[in-house]
Design a protein around this motif. Structure first.
Motif, PDB file in Angstrom:
ATOM      1  N   LYS A  10       6.784   1.230 -11.690  1.00 10.05           N
ATOM      2  CA  LYS A  10       5.590   1.201 -10.769  1.00 10.05           C
ATOM      3  C   LYS A  10       5.602   2.179  -9.706  1.00 10.05           C
ATOM      4  CE  LYS A  10       1.803  -1.847  -8.910  1.00 10.05           C
ATOM      5  NZ  LYS A  10       1.736  -3.001  -8.354  1.00 10.05           N
ATOM      6  N   TYR A  11       4.740   3.052  -9.642  1.00 13.56           N
ATOM      7  CA  TYR A  11       4.874   3.949  -8.298  1.00 13.56           C
ATOM      8  C   TYR A  11       3.519   3.753  -7.553  1.00 13.56           C
ATOM      9  CZ  TYR A  11       4.815   8.509  -5.934  1.00 13.56           C
ATOM     10  OH  TYR A  11       4.675   9.493  -4.722  1.00 13.56           O
ATOM     11  N   VAL A  12       3.653   3.596  -6.264  1.00  8.27           N
ATOM     12  CA  VAL A  12       2.505   3.491  -5.274  1.00  8.27           C
ATOM     13  C   VAL A  12       2.748   4.345  -4.105  1.00  8.27           C
ATOM     14  CG1 VAL A  12       1.358   1.772  -3.893  1.00  8.27           C
ATOM     15  CG2 VAL A  12       2.288   0.930  -6.116  1.00  8.27           C
ATOM     16  N   GLN A  13       1.557   5.345  -3.976  1.00  5.86           N
ATOM     17  CA  GLN A  13       1.609   6.082  -2.851  1.00  5.86           C
ATOM     18  C   GLN A  13       0.025   5.918  -2.094  1.00  5.86           C
ATOM     19  OE1 GLN A  13       2.503  10.018  -3.741  1.00  5.86           O
ATOM     20  NE2 GLN A  13       0.984  10.965  -2.230  1.00  5.86           N
ATOM     21  N   GLY A  14       0.316   5.889  -0.868  1.00  7.45           N
ATOM     22  CA  GLY A  14      -0.879   5.791  -0.164  1.00  7.45           C
ATOM     23  C   GLY A  14      -0.626   5.709   1.416  1.00  7.45           C
ATOM     24  N   SER A  15      -1.562   5.922   2.264  1.00  2.00           N
ATOM     25  CA  SER A  15      -1.286   5.755   3.862  1.00  2.00           C
ATOM     26  C   SER A  15      -1.318   4.300   4.047  1.00  2.00           C
ATOM     27  CB  SER A  15      -2.528   6.334   4.458  1.00  2.00           C
ATOM     28  OG  SER A  15      -2.221   6.203   5.782  1.00  2.00           O
ATOM     29  N   GLY A  16      -0.287   3.751   4.912  1.00  5.81           N
ATOM     30  CA  GLY A  16      -0.160   2.318   5.073  1.00  5.81           C
ATOM     31  C   GLY A  16       0.188   1.245   4.127  1.00  5.81           C
ATOM     32  N   GLU A  17       0.712   1.669   3.071  1.00 10.53           N
ATOM     33  CA  GLU A  17       1.111   0.852   1.942  1.00 10.53           C
ATOM     34  C   GLU A  17       2.220   0.041   2.147  1.00 10.53           C
ATOM     35  OE1 GLU A  17      -0.464   0.189  -0.833  1.00 10.53           O
ATOM     36  OE2 GLU A  17      -2.024   1.404  -0.415  1.00 10.53           O
ATOM     37  N   LEU A  18       3.062   0.251   3.271  1.00 12.69           N
ATOM     38  CA  LEU A  18       4.091  -0.773   3.430  1.00 12.69           C
ATOM     39  C   LEU A  18       3.506  -1.962   3.976  1.00 12.69           C
ATOM     40  CD1 LEU A  18       7.216  -1.033   3.769  1.00 12.69           C
ATOM     41  CD2 LEU A  18       7.094  -0.164   6.144  1.00 12.69           C
ATOM     42  N   LYS A  19       2.320  -1.910   4.578  1.00 15.13           N
ATOM     43  CA  LYS A  19       1.758  -3.315   4.926  1.00 15.13           C
ATOM     44  C   LYS A  19       1.705  -4.078   3.615  1.00 15.13           C
ATOM     45  CE  LYS A  19      -0.402  -0.878   8.770  1.00 15.13           C
ATOM     46  NZ  LYS A  19      -1.675  -0.440   9.315  1.00 15.13           N
ATOM     47  N   SER A  20       1.395  -3.461   2.445  1.00 21.61           N
ATOM     48  CA  SER A  20       1.151  -4.408   1.206  1.00 21.61           C
ATOM     49  C   SER A  20       2.215  -4.492   0.462  1.00 21.61           C
ATOM     50  CB  SER A  20      -0.168  -3.738   0.526  1.00 21.61           C
ATOM     51  OG  SER A  20      -0.993  -3.462   1.074  1.00 21.61           O
ATOM     52  N   ILE A  21       3.585  -4.521   0.804  1.00 24.88           N
ATOM     53  CA  ILE A  21       4.667  -4.574   0.380  1.00 24.88           C
ATOM     54  C   ILE A  21       4.924  -5.987  -0.591  1.00 24.88           C
ATOM     55  CG2 ILE A  21       6.147  -5.119   2.171  1.00 24.88           C
ATOM     56  CD1 ILE A  21       8.508  -4.029   0.689  1.00 24.88           C
ATOM     57  N   LYS A  22       4.190  -6.758  -0.107  1.00 30.46           N
ATOM     58  CA  LYS A  22       4.274  -8.401  -0.649  1.00 30.46           C
ATOM     59  C   LYS A  22       3.684  -8.179  -1.810  1.00 30.46           C
ATOM     60  CE  LYS A  22       1.251 -11.457   0.379  1.00 30.46           C
ATOM     61  NZ  LYS A  22       0.343 -12.150   0.989  1.00 30.46           N
ATOM     62  N   ASP A  23       2.456  -7.524  -1.747  1.00 28.92           N
ATOM     63  CA  ASP A  23       1.568  -7.502  -2.931  1.00 28.92           C
ATOM     64  C   ASP A  23       2.176  -6.714  -4.067  1.00 28.92           C
ATOM     65  OD1 ASP A  23      -0.379  -8.974  -1.633  1.00 28.92           O
ATOM     66  OD2 ASP A  23      -1.371  -7.252  -0.724  1.00 28.92           O
ATOM     67  N   HIS A  24       2.865  -5.868  -3.765  1.00 32.55           N
ATOM     68  CA  HIS A  24       3.530  -4.967  -4.862  1.00 32.55           C
ATOM     69  C   HIS A  24       4.952  -5.404  -5.464  1.00 32.55           C
ATOM     70  CE1 HIS A  24       0.479  -2.030  -4.073  1.00 32.55           C
ATOM     71  NE2 HIS A  24       0.874  -1.774  -2.960  1.00 32.55           N
ATOM     72  N   THR A  25       5.285  -6.577  -4.764  1.00 30.05           N
ATOM     73  CA  THR A  25       6.705  -6.881  -5.266  1.00 30.05           C
ATOM     74  C   THR A  25       6.661  -8.354  -5.754  1.00 30.05           C
ATOM     75  OG1 THR A  25       7.255  -7.641  -2.944  1.00 30.05           O
ATOM     76  CG2 THR A  25       8.056  -5.602  -3.472  1.00 30.05           C
ATOM     77  N   LYS A  26       5.605  -8.785  -6.117  1.00 34.31           N
ATOM     78  CA  LYS A  26       5.590 -10.010  -6.741  1.00 34.31           C
ATOM     79  C   LYS A  26       6.304 -10.326  -8.103  1.00 34.31           C
ATOM     80  CE  LYS A  26       0.545 -10.920  -5.550  1.00 34.31           C
ATOM     81  NZ  LYS A  26      -0.947 -10.928  -6.085  1.00 34.31           N
TER      82      LYS A  26
END
Length: 364
Positions: A10-26
């Motif tokens: 999975k590749y995720v790119q965007g402004s402020g995406e570190l704030k959503s790290i919980k959602d991306h590491t399920k």
């Protein structure tokens, strides 16, 4: 022979995406071993902790400020085991990301990659560049899989020093030319197969974006802002170059980079800065058209990337040193042997001096 293309899950790119790290590491782990530098931990720890607040996931931060060497990998593996972690997260630059991937490989656990700059194409790859503790290139550690997640927060990356983004352009600059050489020689890629048309198209798109948006992105990040051009360059540096080099193959440019790691005068340079000069050397080896050389050298000059040996830190050219660089560039297993013609030490030595002469000509 099969054609193979590989990429992160999975590749995720965007402004402020570190704030959503919980959602991306399920489902990746219950205890994360987070490797980063002291400064990056200070900058990102609160954001990461806030994202995971209210969960039962534990976070173990580990400061790392060394080379991606076998010794350092072993030390961090022991730290991870003592922390009872079941996933590793690398937040930072190329060496931190490479060491996180190496830990993941040896411990057989998931890895999350969070680059804080777009200075190399390392984040997406199933590869770690190993060095000695003194910083001399040792070998590539080929990994059985790409990262489970690459999370690219463009807000963070756009605020990093402009030099880092431009070094990433230098690294990405080689992607198309090395892919083109591998296509001509029918070489194997890093996945052990032949390149797909899709991978080669990514490599070419990468180069096109660098030409179109490189200078615009440099000016933007020098002013600490993230424009569409910056977003495009970040994608080119990290994703397109990452998929392009790995699924097409490496050739002379990276081999010449590896040779220059022998010189103490070049130790201050970033990976991509050395690769940029290596790309010019490769084009000289190929006897590329003057138009193509002018295009590449002109881009490098505009972006502050090295085009001469003096730019590389070699203020006094010593034949023995340059020959040692050429010899190391042609070592067994180096990508230079993927060129569509036989290359020896004498060829590389001549190409280095010729590239230097061209660079001095166009810098006038």
């Amino acid at each position: 022979m099969a054609k193979i293309i590989i990429s992160p899950s999975k590749y995720v790119q965007g402004s402020g995406e570190l704030k959503s790290i919980k959602d991306h590491t399920k489902n990746l782990g219950k205890a994360f071993f987070i490797v980063s530098s002291e400064n990056i931990i200070k900058m990102t720890k609160a954001v990461v902790e806030e994202s995971f607040s209210g969960t039962e996931i534990s976070l173990n931060f580990k400061i790392f400020d060394g080379e991606c060497s076998k010794n350092q990998i072993d030390i961090l593996r022991e730290n991870l085991r003592n922390s009872n972690c079941d996933a590793v997260v690398g937040i930072g630059g190329g060496k931190i990301l490479d060491i996180a991937k190496a830990i993941s490989y040896y411990e057989e656990i998931p890895v999350v990659i969070v680059p804080t700059s777009a200075s190399t194409d390392a984040p997406c790859s199933a590869l770690s560049a190993l060095y000695t503790d003194e910083g001399v290139f040792s070998r590539y550690l080929v990994l059985p899989k790409n990262p489970d997640l690459v999370l690219v927060d463009t807000e963070i990356i756009s605020k990093a020093p402009a030099r880092l983004l431009m070094a990433g352009v230098g690294d990405a600059l080689s992607t198309y030319f090395e892919a083109r050489a591998c296509l001509k020689s029918n070489a194997l890629n890093k996945a052990g197969g032949k390149m797909t048309r899709a991978a080669f198209a990514m490599a070419k798109l990468c180069y096109d974006i660098l030409l179109e948006d490189g200078l615009k992105a440099k000016l933007a990040v020098e002013n600490k802002v993230c424009t569409k051009a910056v977003e495009n360059i970040i994608e080119a540096n990290i994703y397109l170059s990452g998929i392009g080099f790995e699924s097409c193959g490496l050739a002379a440019a990276h081999s010449i980079h590896n040779g220059f790691t022998l010189l103490k005068q070049c130790r201050h340079l970033l990976h991509g800065e050395k690769v940029a000069f290596g790309t010019i050397v490769q084009l000289v080896l190929e006897n590329s058209s003057i138009e193509e050389l002018e295009e590449v050298i002109g881009l490098c000059i505009d972006l502050g990337l090295p085009v001469t040996l003096e730019d590389m830190g070699v203020t006094e050219i010593k034949e023995e040193e340059i020959r040692n660089v050429a010899k190391a560039s042609c070592a067994d297993g180096e990508g230079v042997h993927n060129m569509p013609f036989k290359v020896n030490e004498e060829d590389v030595y001549a190409a280095i001096l010729s590239a230097d002469a061209l660079g001095r000509l166009y810098k006038v």
